[in-house]
Design an enzyme around this catalytic site. Structure first.
Site, mmCIF file in Angstrom:
data_model
loop_
_atom_site.group_PDB
_atom_site.id
_atom_site.type_symbol
_atom_site.label_atom_id
_atom_site.label_comp_id
_atom_site.label_asym_id
_atom_site.label_seq_id
_atom_site.Cartn_x
_atom_site.Cartn_y
_atom_site.Cartn_z
ATOM 1 N N ASP A 263 0.833 -1.206 0.000
ATOM 2 C CA ASP A 263 0.000 0.000 0.000
ATOM 3 C C ASP A 263 0.870 1.259 0.000
ATOM 4 O OD1 ASP A 263 -2.756 1.181 0.611
ATOM 5 O OD2 ASP A 263 -1.577 1.995 2.266
ATOM 6 N N GLU A 325 1.388 -0.511 -5.048
ATOM 7 C CA GLU A 325 0.388 0.505 -5.386
ATOM 8 C C GLU A 325 1.129 1.750 -5.861
ATOM 9 O OE1 GLU A 325 -3.329 3.106 -3.668
ATOM 10 O OE2 GLU A 325 -1.585 2.752 -2.420
#
Ligand code: GLC
Length: 610
Positions: A263, A325
């Site tokens: 993330d 990401e």
């Protein structure tokens, strides 16, 4: 090579493929404790040293919204386990589960308070182990979301860190004493965050609105948070932080997970000198100044860290995957996330340029350019295409023209599953679930939609419950109070109804993924664009080395009937006979195009060269 010889070779190949598929164990990545049998794709031509994620179809599951097994209106791990047969039949190789760790749920799981457990809303560690075993049994791998940039402010590390300036974890987060409010260059935005004559050290702002610095009276200092104030950023320049987070990842790797989706990976480090971001003028959707993002993302230390992380993960057998990401501004920035020619950082940084580029539209010239870039500008790395996730309006709405949305979604699926890239999809995309943006501020659950209303309405729209049946709550939950409302189109847009319709979007997904799994050219063939000047039809060939297997793909991205010239010979294919493998429009299935192919508006077509 004569047509007959090609046919004979293909028949032989097909027989070998069937045998290989039957023999393939479909075993997900083994944990270090288990024997090392990394190959699990079940795809013809797959060998022991074949890397599974290069051919995979990965589906993101947002656990709150997938399936609620206990009737509390919120999805859970058991709910996912109960639907693994569906995922297997769809042809999914791996699922990425958005965070399911204990969390105060301020950012719906992206604020983790314990990295080595399961949030009681979603189940227990035993439920996770059962899910993993059941997925493993079906040849489905589990990829976890790993939030490295920040923890929850309720995580014990932060509670300790915030308690004083001299505790053992005092330097685990990004703390700063601030500067006097009358220091040169302090702007109004900074002045709004004054405490006893001091303001934050710079103008940095949170992605989610307001200053990125939060005052803590116990330390008389600010801490930095790129996201919500309940998500303090870890200090990655502290080796103890790196060691602790690597331990967390090892905990899950030992449990058998096939890898991680990392993330907010570009945000891990901030400028060591804490220099201001440049003010670009105007305000963003949260009403804050528009700032450049140079000091708070993509810092050079990142690449050394990723190399260390890559090396740590590689100690585990089974080709565990590192997905990032990454929202790179251009292809060169994407290439950097792979480690360029060294290929020693992320395996699959997300290529958001294809699905989310600033000029993205359903247009052949656009897709030809971005796909060609991913083929030629990444030092041979494996691209990962993503069109949907839990942070953005669904692609059916972004690419749709309002009249042909399902046909356009079939075209997007055709790019996703027949190009050479690893395919990332998102629950419900296969059904054509649409974005359900809340209409009233009081209905919004995502905090950025509350603070940003009405310019920013938050991300609830792409997170609505999965639509399983035409029954109550679309079969998502027995509870009428689902955490987000079920979309009103669930009576027609659902798994049960679409499974029974051979022309549905779901049936198109299944058909394409099945072809991708069994066709050698789609498995690992090269990719070349054909008819490269056509503004309306995107067409390309996939050719397996040795030229005994080739697939042609054509997608009409216009509202008119179009004829394309296949030019197979100039693509090095010594045959002009092509048989339809999949066609999105009825009637196209029976044609056997030779040199040219006529496609109705927005039709997608996939054919095998014979
Ligand atoms: C990522 C997640 C998003 C989350 C943010 C902060 O962008 O995809 O949902 O809010 O990170 O963790």
């Amino acid at each position: 090579m004569s047509n007959q010889m090609v046919k004979l070779k293909l028949i032989l190949l097909f027989a070998v493929c069937l045998l290989a598929a039957a023999l393939s164990a479909q075993t997900p990545a083994d944990s270090p404790a288990k024997s090392s049998n990394p190959q699990a794709s079940g795809t013809p031509g797959a060998s022991a040293d074949d890397i599974w994620w290069k051919h995979a179809v990965i589906e993101e599951i947002y656990p709150r919204s997938y399936a609620d097994s206990n009737g509390d209106g919120v999805g859970d791990l058991k709910g996912i386990t109960e639907h693994l047969d569906y995922l297997r039949d769809l042809g999914i190789d791996a699922i990425w589960i958005a965070p399911m760790y204990p969390s105060p749920q301020v950012d719906f799981g992206y604020d983790i308070s314990d990295y080595e457990n399961i949030d009681p809303q979603y189940g227990t560690l035993e439920d996770f182990d059962r899910l993993e075993a059941a997925a493993h049994h079906r040849g489905i791998r589990i990829i976890l979301d790993m939030v490295l940039n920040h923890t929850s402010d309720r995580h014990k590390w932060f509670v300790e860190s915030a308690s004083s300036r001299d505790n053992p974890k005092a330097d685990w987060y990004v703390w700063n004493s601030g500067i006097p409010v009358d220091s040169p260059g302090v702007g109004d935005f900074q002045k709004r965050n004054e405490h006893d004559g001091v303001v934050p050290p710079n103008n940095w702002e949170s992605f989610f609105g307001g200053s990125a610095w939060q005052w803590v009276p116990a330390r008389r200092q600010f801490y930095y948070h790129k996201f919500y104030k309940q998500q303090p950023d870890l200090n990655w320049r502290n080796p103890a932080v790196e060691a602790a987070m690597f331990d967390v990842m090892k905990f899950w790797l030992r449990r058998g997970v096939a890898g991680f989706r990392l993330d907010a990976i570009p945000e891990l480090y901030e400028d060591a000198q804490l220099r201001d971001e440049r003010d670009l003028g105007g305000t963003n959707d949260q009403g804050d100044p528009n700032l450049e993002e140079v000091r708070t993302a993509n810092q050079p230390e990142m690449h050394d860290l990723l190399r260390r992380l890559r090396a740590m993960v590689d100690e585990f057998p089974g080709n565990r995957v590192l997905i990032g990401e990454t929202y790179p501004p251009n292809i060169a920035a994407l290439d950097a996330w792979y480690g360029r020619a060294a290929h020693d950082e992320l395996d699959l940084p997300m290529d958001m340029l294809v699905g989310f580029g600033s000029d993205a539209k359903f247009n052949a010239t656009y897709f030809r350019r971005v796909i060609a870039e991913s083929e030629t500008e990444l030092h041979g790395s494996q691209p990962l295409f993503v069109f949907d996730n839990h942070d953005n309006d669904r692609s059916i709405d972004r690419f749709g023209d309002g009249l042909h949305n399902v046909q356009i979604a079939k075209g997007i699926a055709t790019i996703l599953f027949t190009s050479r890239a690893t395919a990332m999809t998102y629950y419900g995309a296969e059904l054509g679930m649409i974005t359900q943006t809340p209409k009233r501020k009081e209905d919004v659950k995502d905090p950025i939609g509350i603070t940003g209303w009405p310019r920013e309405k938050g991300r609830d729209g792409e997170r609505t419950p999965m639509q399983w049946t035409p029954g109550p709550q679309a079969g998502f939950s027995s509870n009428p109070n689902t955490w987000l409302p079920v979309a009103p189109d669930y009576k027609t847009v659902n798994v049960e109804t679409e499974s029974a319709d051979p022309n549905s979007l779901l049936s198109w997904y299944k058909k394409l993924i099945a072809i991708r799994r069994r066709n050698p050219a789609l498995h690992d063939g090269s990719m070349a664009m054909i008819d490269t000047n056509d503004p309306d039809v995107l067409s390309f060939v996939r050719v397996r080395q040795g030229k005994n297997s080739a697939v042609v793909v054509a997608i009409n991205m216009s509202a008119s009937t179009k004829t394309v010239t296949l030019h197979l010979r100039s693509s090095g294919i010594d045959s002009n006979t092509v048989r339809t493998l999949a066609a999105s429009e009825q009637g196209l299935e029976s044609i056997r195009p030779t040199e040219s192919l006529t496609l109705p508006p927005f039709a997608s077509w996939v054919g095998a060269v014979q």
